[in-house]
Design a protein around this motif. Sequence first.
Motif, PDB file in Angstrom:
ATOM      1  N   GLU A  20      11.685 -10.665  -3.361  1.00 11.25           N
ATOM      2  CA  GLU A  20      10.330 -10.464  -3.712  1.00 11.25           C
ATOM      3  C   GLU A  20       9.278  -9.807  -2.852  1.00 11.25           C
ATOM      4  N   ASN A  21       9.440 -10.386  -1.568  1.00 16.86           N
ATOM      5  CA  ASN A  21       8.259  -9.857  -0.618  1.00 16.86           C
ATOM      6  C   ASN A  21       8.513  -8.385  -0.417  1.00 16.86           C
ATOM      7  N   LEU A  22       9.875  -7.828  -0.741  1.00 16.44           N
ATOM      8  CA  LEU A  22       9.959  -6.096  -0.505  1.00 16.44           C
ATOM      9  C   LEU A  22       9.349  -5.643  -1.774  1.00 16.44           C
ATOM     10  N   ILE A  23       9.415  -6.323  -2.890  1.00 11.35           N
ATOM     11  CA  ILE A  23       9.272  -5.706  -4.163  1.00 11.35           C
ATOM     12  C   ILE A  23       7.562  -5.618  -3.746  1.00 11.35           C
ATOM     13  N   GLN A  24       6.758  -6.850  -3.320  1.00 16.95           N
ATOM     14  CA  GLN A  24       5.448  -6.670  -3.006  1.00 16.95           C
ATOM     15  C   GLN A  24       5.096  -5.801  -2.059  1.00 16.95           C
ATOM     16  N   ALA A  25       5.825  -5.466  -1.175  1.00 11.73           N
ATOM     17  CA  ALA A  25       5.524  -4.481  -0.219  1.00 11.73           C
ATOM     18  C   ALA A  25       5.594  -3.047  -0.629  1.00 11.73           C
ATOM     19  N   GLY A  26       6.612  -2.780  -1.708  1.00 15.69           N
ATOM     20  CA  GLY A  26       6.533  -1.554  -2.167  1.00 15.69           C
ATOM     21  C   GLY A  26       5.265  -1.103  -2.967  1.00 15.69           C
ATOM     22  N   LEU A  27       4.799  -2.293  -3.797  1.00 17.57           N
ATOM     23  CA  LEU A  27       3.481  -2.228  -4.550  1.00 17.57           C
ATOM     24  C   LEU A  27       2.496  -1.705  -3.467  1.00 17.57           C
ATOM     25  N   ALA A  28       2.381  -2.660  -2.331  1.00 18.59           N
ATOM     26  CA  ALA A  28       1.304  -2.254  -1.483  1.00 18.59           C
ATOM     27  C   ALA A  28       1.503  -0.833  -1.028  1.00 18.59           C
ATOM     28  N   VAL A  29       2.675  -0.549  -0.709  1.00 21.60           N
ATOM     29  CA  VAL A  29       2.760   0.919  -0.218  1.00 21.60           C
ATOM     30  C   VAL A  29       2.329   1.917  -1.083  1.00 21.60           C
ATOM     31  N   ILE A  30       2.507   1.827  -2.464  1.00 19.45           N
ATOM     32  CA  ILE A  30       2.003   2.691  -3.464  1.00 19.45           C
ATOM     33  C   ILE A  30       0.415   2.703  -3.462  1.00 19.45           C
ATOM     34  N   ASP A  31      -0.016   1.518  -3.324  1.00 17.26           N
ATOM     35  CA  ASP A  31      -1.642   1.347  -3.639  1.00 17.26           C
ATOM     36  C   ASP A  31      -2.269   2.167  -2.185  1.00 17.26           C
ATOM     37  N   ARG A  32      -1.588   1.829  -1.130  1.00 13.81           N
ATOM     38  CA  ARG A  32      -2.120   2.530   0.102  1.00 13.81           C
ATOM     39  C   ARG A  32      -1.973   3.870   0.032  1.00 13.81           C
ATOM     40  N   ILE A  33      -0.946   4.442  -0.467  1.00  9.17           N
ATOM     41  CA  ILE A  33      -0.841   6.003  -0.705  1.00  9.17           C
ATOM     42  C   ILE A  33      -1.865   6.675  -1.570  1.00  9.17           C
ATOM     43  N   LEU A  34      -2.207   5.867  -2.537  1.00 11.23           N
ATOM     44  CA  LEU A  34      -3.059   6.230  -3.709  1.00 11.23           C
ATOM     45  C   LEU A  34      -4.504   6.131  -3.131  1.00 11.23           C
ATOM     46  N   ALA A  35      -4.880   5.310  -2.012  1.00  8.95           N
ATOM     47  CA  ALA A  35      -6.110   5.240  -1.456  1.00  8.95           C
ATOM     48  C   ALA A  35      -6.422   6.052  -0.245  1.00  8.95           C
ATOM     49  N   PRO A  36      -7.715   6.707  -0.201  1.00  8.52           N
ATOM     50  CA  PRO A  36      -7.986   7.392   0.793  1.00  8.52           C
ATOM     51  C   PRO A  36      -8.253   6.650   2.159  1.00  8.52           C
ATOM     52  N   PRO A  37      -7.905   6.983   3.450  1.00 11.06           N
ATOM     53  CA  PRO A  37      -7.545   8.556   3.605  1.00 11.06           C
ATOM     54  C   PRO A  37      -5.879   8.487   3.668  1.00 11.06           C
ATOM     55  N   SER A  38      -5.527   9.518   2.833  1.00  9.78           N
ATOM     56  CA  SER A  38      -4.182   9.568   2.373  1.00  9.78           C
ATOM     57  C   SER A  38      -3.797  11.003   2.016  1.00  9.78           C
ATOM     58  N   GLU A  39      -3.113  11.890   3.224  1.00  6.13           N
ATOM     59  CA  GLU A  39      -2.821  13.148   3.141  1.00  6.13           C
ATOM     60  C   GLU A  39      -2.141  13.555   1.987  1.00  6.13           C
ATOM     61  N   LEU A  40      -1.220  12.717   1.397  1.00  7.48           N
ATOM     62  CA  LEU A  40      -0.399  13.197   0.185  1.00  7.48           C
ATOM     63  C   LEU A  40      -1.327  13.202  -0.872  1.00  7.48           C
ATOM     64  N   LEU A  41      -2.196  12.184  -1.060  1.00  7.86           N
ATOM     65  CA  LEU A  41      -3.268  12.059  -2.122  1.00  7.86           C
ATOM     66  C   LEU A  41      -4.154  13.507  -2.018  1.00  7.86           C
ATOM     67  N   GLU A  42      -4.724  13.752  -0.816  1.00  7.78           N
ATOM     68  CA  GLU A  42      -5.380  14.774  -0.777  1.00  7.78           C
ATOM     69  C   GLU A  42      -4.743  16.171  -0.953  1.00  7.78           C
ATOM     70  N   LEU A  43      -3.433  16.347  -0.698  1.00  5.12           N
ATOM     71  CA  LEU A  43      -2.649  17.531  -0.768  1.00  5.12           C
ATOM     72  C   LEU A  43      -2.549  17.853  -2.335  1.00  5.12           C
ATOM     73  N   TRP A  44      -2.241  16.615  -3.244  1.00  7.91           N
ATOM     74  CA  TRP A  44      -2.066  16.658  -4.633  1.00  7.91           C
ATOM     75  C   TRP A  44      -3.469  16.872  -5.192  1.00  7.91           C
ATOM     76  N   GLU A  45      -4.585  16.413  -4.789  1.00  6.31           N
ATOM     77  CA  GLU A  45      -5.798  16.432  -5.322  1.00  6.31           C
ATOM     78  C   GLU A  45      -6.415  18.029  -5.088  1.00  6.31           C
ATOM     79  N   GLU A  46      -5.887  18.848  -4.172  1.00  2.00           N
ATOM     80  CA  GLU A  46      -6.342  20.159  -4.162  1.00  2.00           C
ATOM     81  C   GLU A  46      -6.060  20.821  -5.182  1.00  2.00           C
ATOM     82  N   GLY A  47      -5.270  20.672  -6.442  1.00  2.15           N
ATOM     83  CA  GLY A  47      -5.107  21.010  -7.532  1.00  2.15           C
ATOM     84  C   GLY A  47      -4.927  19.920  -8.546  1.00  2.15           C
ATOM     85  N   ASP A  48      -4.165  20.164  -9.650  1.00  2.00           N
ATOM     86  CA  ASP A  48      -4.281  19.203 -10.638  1.00  2.00           C
ATOM     87  C   ASP A  48      -3.219  18.109 -10.353  1.00  2.00           C
TER      88      ASP A  48
END
Length: 135
Positions: A90-118
Amino acid sequence: MGAWAADTFGNDTACDWTYGLEKVDDLSLVQQAFEAVLTVEDNYVDADIACEGLAACEVIARLNSNWGLRSPYSETVDNWVAAHKIKPPENLIQAGLAVIDRILAPPSELLELWEEGDATEWRAAVDDLRDRVRA
């Protein structure tokens, strides 16, 4: 990051990360990918680290029989999961969810790259991954 599709394995970095799975029989590589994302805290998340974190989330989802898109690019992960009947803690599942949340929150280069377009298709793919990790 060379990307050709919005799904997790639609980029070079995630596909390259999967080859490391062939060298382990446990979830240590998944844990390392999660830690790489989560230890940056509020600092900038590099796109490569984010792509590896999402690939690690796919391992968790698939180990729990929540398969996503299967393609030649996911084949290494798919084969590894089929050969390793591991129940993610369960702790690894929760960590995975936290990883997704962090990637979707600025500052995140991957988020920025995707938001350059649609980013609609990419966000839908990440939301689907979150649902599959959570399930």
